[in-house]
Design a protein around this motif. Sequence first.
Motif, PDB file in Angstrom:
ATOM      1  N   ASN A  34     -46.517   7.627   3.565  1.00  0.00           N
ATOM      2  CA  ASN A  34     -45.720   7.237   4.726  1.00  0.00           C
ATOM      3  C   ASN A  34     -46.006   5.776   5.094  1.00  0.00           C
ATOM      4  O   ASN A  34     -46.824   5.503   5.967  1.00  0.00           O
ATOM      5  CB  ASN A  34     -46.038   8.169   5.900  1.00  0.00           C
ATOM      6  N   SER A  54     -46.630   6.277  10.371  1.00  0.00           N
ATOM      7  CA  SER A  54     -46.534   5.471   9.164  1.00  0.00           C
ATOM      8  C   SER A  54     -47.558   4.337   9.189  1.00  0.00           C
ATOM      9  O   SER A  54     -48.236   4.094  10.197  1.00  0.00           O
ATOM     10  CB  SER A  54     -45.127   4.864   9.051  1.00  0.00           C
ATOM     11  N   ARG A  63     -38.699  16.503  17.741  1.00  0.00           N
ATOM     12  CA  ARG A  63     -39.043  15.663  16.604  1.00  0.00           C
ATOM     13  C   ARG A  63     -40.445  15.982  16.098  1.00  0.00           C
ATOM     14  O   ARG A  63     -41.367  16.201  16.869  1.00  0.00           O
ATOM     15  CB  ARG A  63     -38.939  14.173  16.971  1.00  0.00           C
ATOM     16  N   SER A  94     -43.298   3.093   5.599  1.00  0.00           N
ATOM     17  CA  SER A  94     -42.322   2.586   6.563  1.00  0.00           C
ATOM     18  C   SER A  94     -41.781   3.670   7.484  1.00  0.00           C
ATOM     19  O   SER A  94     -41.164   3.361   8.504  1.00  0.00           O
ATOM     20  CB  SER A  94     -41.150   1.941   5.827  1.00  0.00           C
ATOM     21  N   GLY A  95     -41.984   4.937   7.106  1.00  0.00           N
ATOM     22  CA  GLY A  95     -41.393   6.036   7.862  1.00  0.00           C
ATOM     23  C   GLY A  95     -40.117   6.562   7.235  1.00  0.00           C
ATOM     24  O   GLY A  95     -39.563   7.570   7.693  1.00  0.00           O
ATOM     25  N   ARG A  96     -39.655   5.917   6.168  1.00  0.00           N
ATOM     26  CA  ARG A  96     -38.409   6.349   5.511  1.00  0.00           C
ATOM     27  C   ARG A  96     -38.671   7.021   4.168  1.00  0.00           C
ATOM     28  O   ARG A  96     -37.733   7.422   3.481  1.00  0.00           O
ATOM     29  CB  ARG A  96     -37.482   5.148   5.320  1.00  0.00           C
ATOM     30  N   GLU A  97     -39.924   7.147   3.781  1.00  0.00           N
ATOM     31  CA  GLU A  97     -40.251   7.762   2.489  1.00  0.00           C
ATOM     32  C   GLU A  97     -39.909   9.256   2.505  1.00  0.00           C
ATOM     33  O   GLU A  97     -39.981   9.911   3.547  1.00  0.00           O
ATOM     34  CB  GLU A  97     -41.736   7.575   2.177  1.00  0.00           C
ATOM     35  N   VAL A  98     -39.576   9.792   1.354  1.00  0.00           N
ATOM     36  CA  VAL A  98     -39.174  11.197   1.275  1.00  0.00           C
ATOM     37  C   VAL A  98     -40.339  12.109   0.914  1.00  0.00           C
ATOM     38  O   VAL A  98     -40.237  13.328   1.046  1.00  0.00           O
ATOM     39  CB  VAL A  98     -38.026  11.390   0.259  1.00  0.00           C
ATOM     40  N   ARG A 143     -44.702  13.111   1.000  1.00  0.00           N
ATOM     41  CA  ARG A 143     -45.869  13.009   1.861  1.00  0.00           C
ATOM     42  C   ARG A 143     -47.107  13.383   1.067  1.00  0.00           C
ATOM     43  O   ARG A 143     -47.040  14.127   0.088  1.00  0.00           O
ATOM     44  CB  ARG A 143     -45.749  13.921   3.081  1.00  0.00           C
TER      45      ARG A 143
END
Length: 373
Positions: free
Chosen positions: A103, A322, A316, A105-109, A111
Amino acid sequence: MSNPAVTHRRAFRRTDNYTPGTPKLKFVQEAMPALAPTDVLIKVHAVALNYRDANIANGGNPWPVVPNGILCNDAAGEVIAVGDKVKTLAIGDRAGPITDTENISGREVKRSWLAADEDGVMADHVIFDENVLCKLPEYLDWVEAATIPCAGVTAWSALKGMSIGQTVLIQGMLTTRQASQWPRRQENGPFAYSYMYIGTGGVSVFALKLAQAAGLRIILTSSSDTKLLQMKEKYPAILTINYSKTPDWDQEVMKLTGGEGVDIVVENGGTGSLVKSLRCTRRGGIVSQVGYLSKQNPEDLRELVPTIIDRRINLRGINAGSKFDMEDFCAALSAAQSRLHDLVDKVFPFEQAEEAVEYVWQGKQIGKIVLQL
């Protein structure tokens, strides 16, 4: 590439023996791998424990873990060697790894959690790729800095969007006795008051620190009158609720907020508390799900969907944060020069890792437990 003579390390690996009363950790000395071109070797000075560490050691993690892995994801240390292609860190820098090494940038698919999908940091030396490391604030001591990567970044991420005049609720920490019942793993204006509903674990006390800095009014919850009294003595302005004596704590929160509900909830109970957290969130508010400390029972979620729809809640998931979140948090701390020693409950020597894990498992802490090397 600088390469000091560090050929072996001391570490604690899990025994994976979940029988109550048996050791959960085994001390090992093991060889260190050679540094890859973008690797960084860190001499660890402090390791902070989280509830998830005690939970993993006792077989309660709901996700798979590597066999006999190394616990913990919170660490602070000194860079003592770097690969020849490392660009962002230098010898002598203070650094720690992010909790989810995928993680950035926070946009990765994908973990990958330290201490679960891969080895953690309960060791005197660790090696990580520079991409998953962050520089730590220079003004903090090692014990303080070690609390940042997981608990600190989780609180920071969960409270995103708060502002002066809003209400913020942090669902209180459940006791370890309740959590241990799980099945075990088998193989208003700019100066308006705001409210926070908070427990006594690591994320909770960090959130308390951040909320205070933001000028929010705080409601503290715990199942222990003793803990509530201790926190009241430390922070006289807070309000307190013992949720074990007030089962309808969501109604009490609504009363304390004038029937409006809170703007943000930091929810760490899971199925046993989520619906109540939704009920005391204002319409259009946010619930940040950060944990799963209560006994998990799907039957408790029968009213989840209608409650979310009725109250227009944004639910959420918070997976710590990240690398960018951690960098932002460290920048904010450095700008304010905020000390974190008041968040530390107890410091154990590294050699007493087993005792420290049990201390957390028994729920004795008010704040962070740290191992010092």
